[in-house]
Design a protein around this motif. Structure first.
Motif, mmCIF file in Angstrom:
data_model
loop_
_atom_site.group_PDB
_atom_site.id
_atom_site.type_symbol
_atom_site.label_atom_id
_atom_site.label_comp_id
_atom_site.label_asym_id
_atom_site.label_seq_id
_atom_site.Cartn_x
_atom_site.Cartn_y
_atom_site.Cartn_z
ATOM 1 N N ILE A 1 0.840 -1.208 0.000
ATOM 2 C CA ILE A 1 0.000 0.000 0.000
ATOM 3 C C ILE A 1 0.871 1.252 0.000
ATOM 4 O O ILE A 1 0.604 2.202 -0.731
ATOM 5 C CB ILE A 1 -0.955 -0.016 1.215
ATOM 6 C CG1 ILE A 1 -2.023 -1.105 1.021
ATOM 7 C CG2 ILE A 1 -1.634 1.338 1.397
ATOM 8 C CD1 ILE A 1 -2.976 -1.268 2.197
ATOM 9 N N LYS B 1 0.069 10.060 -3.215
ATOM 10 C CA LYS B 1 -1.053 10.480 -2.394
ATOM 11 C C LYS B 1 -0.592 10.771 -0.964
ATOM 12 O O LYS B 1 -0.989 11.770 -0.354
ATOM 13 C CB LYS B 1 -2.064 9.325 -2.376
ATOM 14 C CG LYS B 1 -3.466 9.720 -2.039
ATOM 15 C CD LYS B 1 -4.390 8.575 -2.422
ATOM 16 C CE LYS B 1 -5.839 8.870 -2.174
ATOM 17 N NZ LYS B 1 -6.686 7.743 -2.605
ATOM 18 N N GLN C 1 -0.736 14.340 1.083
ATOM 19 C CA GLN C 1 -1.470 14.509 2.344
ATOM 20 C C GLN C 1 -0.574 14.996 3.479
ATOM 21 O O GLN C 1 -1.009 15.716 4.360
ATOM 22 C CB GLN C 1 -2.034 13.151 2.805
ATOM 23 C CG GLN C 1 -3.442 12.838 2.369
ATOM 24 C CD GLN C 1 -3.922 11.551 3.050
ATOM 25 O OE1 GLN C 1 -3.251 10.526 3.014
ATOM 26 N NE2 GLN C 1 -5.090 11.612 3.678
ATOM 27 N N TYR D 1 -19.918 -1.512 10.180
ATOM 28 C CA TYR D 1 -19.970 -2.886 9.681
ATOM 29 C C TYR D 1 -18.860 -3.111 8.658
ATOM 30 O O TYR D 1 -18.590 -2.223 7.843
ATOM 31 C CB TYR D 1 -21.335 -3.051 9.012
ATOM 32 C CG TYR D 1 -21.555 -4.287 8.157
ATOM 33 C CD1 TYR D 1 -22.189 -5.401 8.679
ATOM 34 C CD2 TYR D 1 -21.169 -4.303 6.819
ATOM 35 C CE1 TYR D 1 -22.421 -6.520 7.886
ATOM 36 C CE2 TYR D 1 -21.394 -5.423 6.028
ATOM 37 C CZ TYR D 1 -22.018 -6.527 6.570
ATOM 38 O OH TYR D 1 -22.248 -7.625 5.789
ATOM 39 N N GLY D 2 -18.214 -4.247 8.685
ATOM 40 C CA GLY D 2 -17.214 -4.529 7.660
ATOM 41 C C GLY D 2 -16.476 -5.826 7.935
ATOM 42 O O GLY D 2 -16.843 -6.590 8.828
ATOM 43 N N LEU E 1 2.284 10.341 11.387
ATOM 44 C CA LEU E 1 3.137 11.271 10.641
ATOM 45 C C LEU E 1 2.533 12.671 10.632
ATOM 46 O O LEU E 1 3.253 13.667 10.748
ATOM 47 C CB LEU E 1 3.354 10.739 9.225
ATOM 48 C CG LEU E 1 4.088 9.389 9.182
ATOM 49 C CD1 LEU E 1 4.218 8.885 7.745
ATOM 50 C CD2 LEU E 1 5.464 9.462 9.830
ATOM 51 N N GLY F 1 -11.349 -4.099 9.040
ATOM 52 C CA GLY F 1 -12.039 -3.356 7.987
ATOM 53 C C GLY F 1 -12.934 -2.236 8.485
ATOM 54 O O GLY F 1 -13.633 -1.606 7.703
ATOM 55 N N THR G 1 -4.769 -1.785 5.432
ATOM 56 C CA THR G 1 -5.334 -0.446 5.240
ATOM 57 C C THR G 1 -5.455 0.273 6.586
ATOM 58 O O THR G 1 -5.151 1.462 6.702
ATOM 59 C CB THR G 1 -6.730 -0.557 4.569
ATOM 60 O OG1 THR G 1 -6.585 -1.252 3.329
ATOM 61 C CG2 THR G 1 -7.324 0.813 4.285
ATOM 62 N N GLU H 1 -1.649 8.978 10.481
ATOM 63 C CA GLU H 1 -1.994 9.788 11.657
ATOM 64 C C GLU H 1 -0.740 10.134 12.473
ATOM 65 O O GLU H 1 -0.568 11.276 12.889
ATOM 66 C CB GLU H 1 -2.977 8.973 12.506
ATOM 67 C CG GLU H 1 -3.838 9.765 13.422
ATOM 68 C CD GLU H 1 -4.729 10.779 12.731
ATOM 69 O OE1 GLU H 1 -5.005 10.616 11.526
ATOM 70 O OE2 GLU H 1 -5.115 11.756 13.400
ATOM 71 N N PRO I 1 -13.004 1.307 10.781
ATOM 72 C CA PRO I 1 -12.187 2.298 11.515
ATOM 73 C C PRO I 1 -12.839 2.688 12.835
ATOM 74 O O PRO I 1 -13.162 3.840 13.062
ATOM 75 C CB PRO I 1 -12.126 3.477 10.548
ATOM 76 C CG PRO I 1 -13.357 3.370 9.711
ATOM 77 C CD PRO I 1 -13.725 1.907 9.658
ATOM 78 N N HIS J 1 0.907 4.053 -3.075
ATOM 79 C CA HIS J 1 0.279 5.357 -2.811
ATOM 80 C C HIS J 1 1.271 6.434 -2.404
ATOM 81 O O HIS J 1 0.915 7.357 -1.680
ATOM 82 C CB HIS J 1 -0.812 5.212 -1.741
ATOM 83 C CG HIS J 1 -1.959 4.382 -2.197
ATOM 84 N ND1 HIS J 1 -1.947 3.014 -2.134
ATOM 85 C CD2 HIS J 1 -3.149 4.711 -2.754
ATOM 86 C CE1 HIS J 1 -3.085 2.527 -2.616
ATOM 87 N NE2 HIS J 1 -3.824 3.539 -2.998
ATOM 88 N N LEU K 1 -5.824 -7.095 3.194
ATOM 89 C CA LEU K 1 -5.939 -5.701 2.782
ATOM 90 C C LEU K 1 -6.709 -4.839 3.774
ATOM 91 O O LEU K 1 -6.290 -3.724 4.069
ATOM 92 C CB LEU K 1 -6.500 -5.615 1.365
ATOM 93 C CG LEU K 1 -5.492 -6.101 0.310
ATOM 94 C CD1 LEU K 1 -6.106 -6.083 -1.068
ATOM 95 C CD2 LEU K 1 -4.208 -5.284 0.334
ATOM 96 N N PRO K 2 -7.857 -5.326 4.314
ATOM 97 C CA PRO K 2 -8.504 -4.510 5.339
ATOM 98 C C PRO K 2 -7.567 -4.190 6.510
ATOM 99 O O PRO K 2 -7.496 -3.053 6.960
ATOM 100 C CB PRO K 2 -9.679 -5.386 5.792
ATOM 101 C CG PRO K 2 -10.007 -6.227 4.605
ATOM 102 C CD PRO K 2 -8.678 -6.502 3.949
#
Lengths: 433, 433
Positions: free
Chosen positions: A22, A29, A33, A298-299, A319, A136, A309, A317, A138, A26, A305-306
């Motif tokens: 990831i 991106k 940010q 829900y997730g 950084l 998955g 992520t 956060e 947050p 990215h 990957l979840p």
């Protein structure tokens, strides 16, 4: 301000590989940010030669944790190796060297979380662990940020995918526990030794982490009253369904005034409760806040990957906080002293299934016992068994204290008319807050 | 770095009052998170003399917007006055003066969002609008941050509380639309003029905002295919239920390759879909991301405290970004050109209810028409009507293009055997992604 932030990765299994992937995918991106680049400088592995599914530069891997923990250029340590003892000693070492830490390790955080968070606080370091509960979803960030200006009074979580898969199959397909467990093991949804999942221990770790954050009170695993799903029968599911309930393994954390109660158990929730529709291996966390009211997230509970992520969003956060100069400020050190409710202060409704003699006087014998302990009944279902010699009686009580209810349960066995107490479950989710 | 950040509030109704209250109640927490204090310097009101439910200092209120928009000490403008024209002109003015903006205004963002976001981007200013979609659910932040490293392919939202309340009551209590609408108006759940809600316009605004963010593509209200709930009948709900579906007003945004489709309509979702259990005035947004899989966020759609909580969390984000020196970086300017799917590229399942003559040959006439346009059937339910003179036929199709399906709908009316096409709905949520 430096032009890049250096990250050290402890562990390079499924999740670690996902994290590196990831970050590589990215770069632009993230730089946009954060105002600086993110560089994974070193990765601790156990085998330097193993083939990897992601691009690794020569010299990026190491078998020596000191190369990460003692490198003054590394700002953040990401622990995704799992286990308790080594992980704990590495994280302590990193914090002592004033490195920030991101971990996905629920076992560690449930047992040693408070000690590590205190150390992080003392060192003005961040210690984030979003991926430790329901990858998955947050949910930890939501508790700390989204609901920062609210007072949470109730959390209910379906936080173990294995048991939710098993209960869903039993419930929807009318199958028995052992058969579904075997299928889940064959499909890889349950481990060869499923104890931590089916006995409720994994869920207990997660609800203790949620309760600690949501109530700002240092709750550990020992404070959680735990019961697993191994005794749940098809009959219980079917009668529950007839009376309007779905069975779920639910972690519950309740706060009333300044006292709390934390538990994990198979519980019956009304069909129209948001948690009732959370099926298969999915997870969900229901939160009641005084300002926001009812919310549910829900997730997927796990998966490469979840989970990766969630780790990367923690890293972002850390950084951001570093550039803000506020690292350590978002470490949540429990604000309140721990006050656990006593059994006489824990109120709940219960589902009770008993086999009784089908003779005159049975029901009055039962109700006089219930009356004695202030247990009143909301729902009653009676079915003849064995050609009418026995009666299967299913009762749903109104709210009653745990203490009184358990006393009644004991006394039922001494009653002439009761042949066997078959099962008993909490009924949850009908009263909000 | 200054010791405090100044905020100007445009509007002081229910939400504005909630925002000031939350900031007052959480001064210490905010200062701790941000490293500086938050001060609400000025509040634009229409009436200086009105009694307020919250403490206001003398001189804090003004009737002159310039006192906020042109005050060089004010860093952030919070717009909670509603309406379009004035709100837009004030926000433009604020951005031109390089102030950051937080707004709760969905009407404005759905219509002029792209213009305002471009201006914010040009001015290196933040423009956040979390409270504009489902106040109690931090969904915009989740799309931008939590799912930053993911590719979203599908969003489905129950984003209008009024219509969800009406459909829930019709569905659970077997009541008719007009009666439930009147009750909802009496209870304050629906407005005296319910058009924007029941015709789907409010939901269309929100799904266009979600689609724009989730797909990074500039979608406006005109791109949304909108149908409201005024024609939904008890029969539709009841037959839907028999076939395994729950009716919901659903905003749908689908992406396949680089093309998208956005719509709002009453749709049938399977009973076991997470959205099916979202009842009464609650909202929920279901998101499918390639990495994270299925997620859903559930909570209150409106209300003073949920909405004010969302505004304050945006404000915290602006102030964090300001200290980071990255304001404007999180303004999401759509990255992709808008490419809308044509009707022949939009695939869906449909529920169709018709009245036909109950004579031999009816079914073969219907099926030969369906065959001609490639429409195949998954479920069929036939019930005699009027002593067997008519048949009520309910069909659920397999996936078919919108173009072919609509052609079949037209041709059905020309068929001898069909007396009337009673209703037709999309069936959604069975195919993921």
């Amino acid at each position: 301000m430096r032009k890049e932030m250096n990250v050290g990765l402890l562990g390079f299994g499924t999740v670690g590989t996902g994290v590196l992937q990831i970050i590589q995918d990215h770069q632009d991106k993230l730089a946009h940010q954060l105002g600086c680049a993110v560089n994974v400088k070193k990765i601790l592995v156990s085998n330097l030669e193993k083939k990897r599914d992601v691009n690794v530069e020569s010299g990026q891997l190491t078998v020596d944790p000191q190369e990460i923990l003692d490198d003054p250029d590394i700002d953040v340590v990401v622990e995704v190796m799992g286990g308790i003892d080594d992980a704990k000693s590495y994280i302590r070492h990193a914090l002592e060297n004033r490195k920030h830490v991101v971990t996905a390790n629920k076992d560690l955080m449930a047992v040693h979380g408070s000690e590590l968070l205190e150390l992080a606080d003392k060192q003005d370091c961040d210690l984030f662990y979003e991926a430790s509960v329901a990858g998955g979803i947050p949910i930890l960030r939501t508790l700390v940020e989204g609901l920062a200006s609210d007072r949470i009074t109730k959390m209910m979580g379906i936080v173990n995918g294995t048991t939710n898969y098993i209960l869903t199959k039993m419930s929807k397909e009318g199958r028995v526990y052992n058969e579904v467990l075997k299928e889940a093991q064959a499909l890889g949804y349950a481990e060869a030794d499923p104890t931590a999942d089916v006995e409720g221990l994994d869920a207990a770790r997660k609800i203790s982490i949620l309760g600690t954050l949501g109530f700002s009170m240092n709750l550990n695993l020992d404070d959680v009253d735990v019961k697993g799903i191994t005794d749940v029968t098809s009959e219980d599911l079917s009668y529950g369904d007839q009376l309007g309930y779905t069975m779920k393994l639910v972690g519950i954390a309740n706060r009333c005034e300044d006292k709390v109660e934390v538990s994990v158990q198979p519980a019956l929730v009304p069909h129209d409760h948001p948690l009732a529709g959370v099926d298969d291996e999915y997870n969900a966390v229901y939160v009641y806040g005084e300002a926001v009211g009812e919310t549910m997230f829900y997730g997927a509970g796990a998966g490469q990957l979840p989970t990766a992520t969630a780790v990367v969003s923690d890293l972002v956060e850390v950084l951001k906080n570093k550039r803000l100069g506020v690292n350590g400020n978002s470490v949540v050190i429990p604000q309140f002293d721990k006050k656990l409710k006593k059994d006489e202060e824990i109120f709940s409704k219960y589902f009770l299934r008993i086999h009784a003699k089908d003779v005159p006087g049975t029901f009055s014998a039962l109700t006089s016992l219930f009356d004695e302990y202030g247990v009143s009944l909301e729902k009653i279902l009676q079915v003849p068994l064995n050609d009418g010699k026995l009666a299967e009686i299913i009762l749903v009580t109104h709210g009653v204290s745990k203490k009184n209810y358990e006393t009644v349960l004991e006394k039922l066995n001494d009653t002439d008319v009761v042949v066997e107490v078959k099962s008993s479950y909490r009924v949850e989710g009908e009263i909000k807050k």
